[in-house]
Design a protein around this motif. Sequence first.
Motif, PDB file in Angstrom:
ATOM      1  N   ASP A 111       0.928  -1.268  -0.067  1.00  0.00           N
ATOM      2  CA  ASP A 111      -0.107  -0.058   0.100  1.00  0.00           C
ATOM      3  C   ASP A 111       1.033   1.271  -0.045  1.00  0.00           C
ATOM      4  O   ASP A 111       2.079   1.110  -0.038  1.00  0.00           O
ATOM      5  N   GLY A 112       0.282   2.336   0.053  1.00  0.00           N
ATOM      6  CA  GLY A 112       0.975   3.714  -0.007  1.00  0.00           C
ATOM      7  C   GLY A 112       2.001   4.077   1.073  1.00  0.00           C
ATOM      8  O   GLY A 112       3.087   4.627   1.014  1.00  0.00           O
ATOM      9  N   SER A 113       1.884   3.085   2.224  1.00  0.00           N
ATOM     10  CA  SER A 113       2.849   3.530   3.303  1.00  0.00           C
ATOM     11  C   SER A 113       3.872   2.118   3.404  1.00  0.00           C
ATOM     12  O   SER A 113       4.462   2.042   4.187  1.00  0.00           O
ATOM     13  N   THR A 125       3.253  -1.057   3.444  1.00  0.00           N
ATOM     14  CA  THR A 125       2.832  -2.139   4.263  1.00  0.00           C
ATOM     15  C   THR A 125       2.250  -3.100   2.976  1.00  0.00           C
ATOM     16  O   THR A 125       1.657  -3.015   2.048  1.00  0.00           O
TER      17      THR A 125
END
Length: 182
Positions: free
Chosen positions: A133-135, A137
């Motif tokens: 994901d964007g972070s 993860t």
Amino acid sequence: LMTRMLRLIIILILIGESSRAQSLLETFGSGVNQFQIEFVTIGNPGNAADTAGSPNPAGAVGYIYNIGKYEVSRDQVDKANSEGNLGIRLADMTNYGGNGLLKPATGITWYEAAKFVNWLNTSSGSTVAYKFDGSGTFQLWSSTDAGYNANNLYRNSLAKYWLPSTDEWYKGAYGNPNGNWS
């Protein structure tokens, strides 16, 4: 999932005529960050699993594929880091033979290895193998994602490169061309 990988090995899948080649050299990066990875073909699709080794059973793979002939080197990871800003940290091997550029990339987490493989895919115009994901993860692929495979939620079926499964690695490491086990 493995939290540490001692050596980074990748898989390349080619469909059709190219999958019959005995050796394939792929180029990644550009300029001073350009490097090559040599792949070898693992044939005999549908081979029986090895039931004498460990893990047991292992090595049954139903398709032809190519696997990296050598471990990914520290130099290759450094160049991918420079080109793709991947942030992969290599273990200090000073006490174990040194940190030479041609030494295997060691001390990499599974997630770092997945990011390296994703970069191989995107840098050559292919789909990423692993979903983050964007972070940053890690995520499983879902039925709404292109390349979703209900039999393997970890890797995208449209990717050209990925980390080998236990069976893919085992067959590549221990299998013989005639399908017998050594």
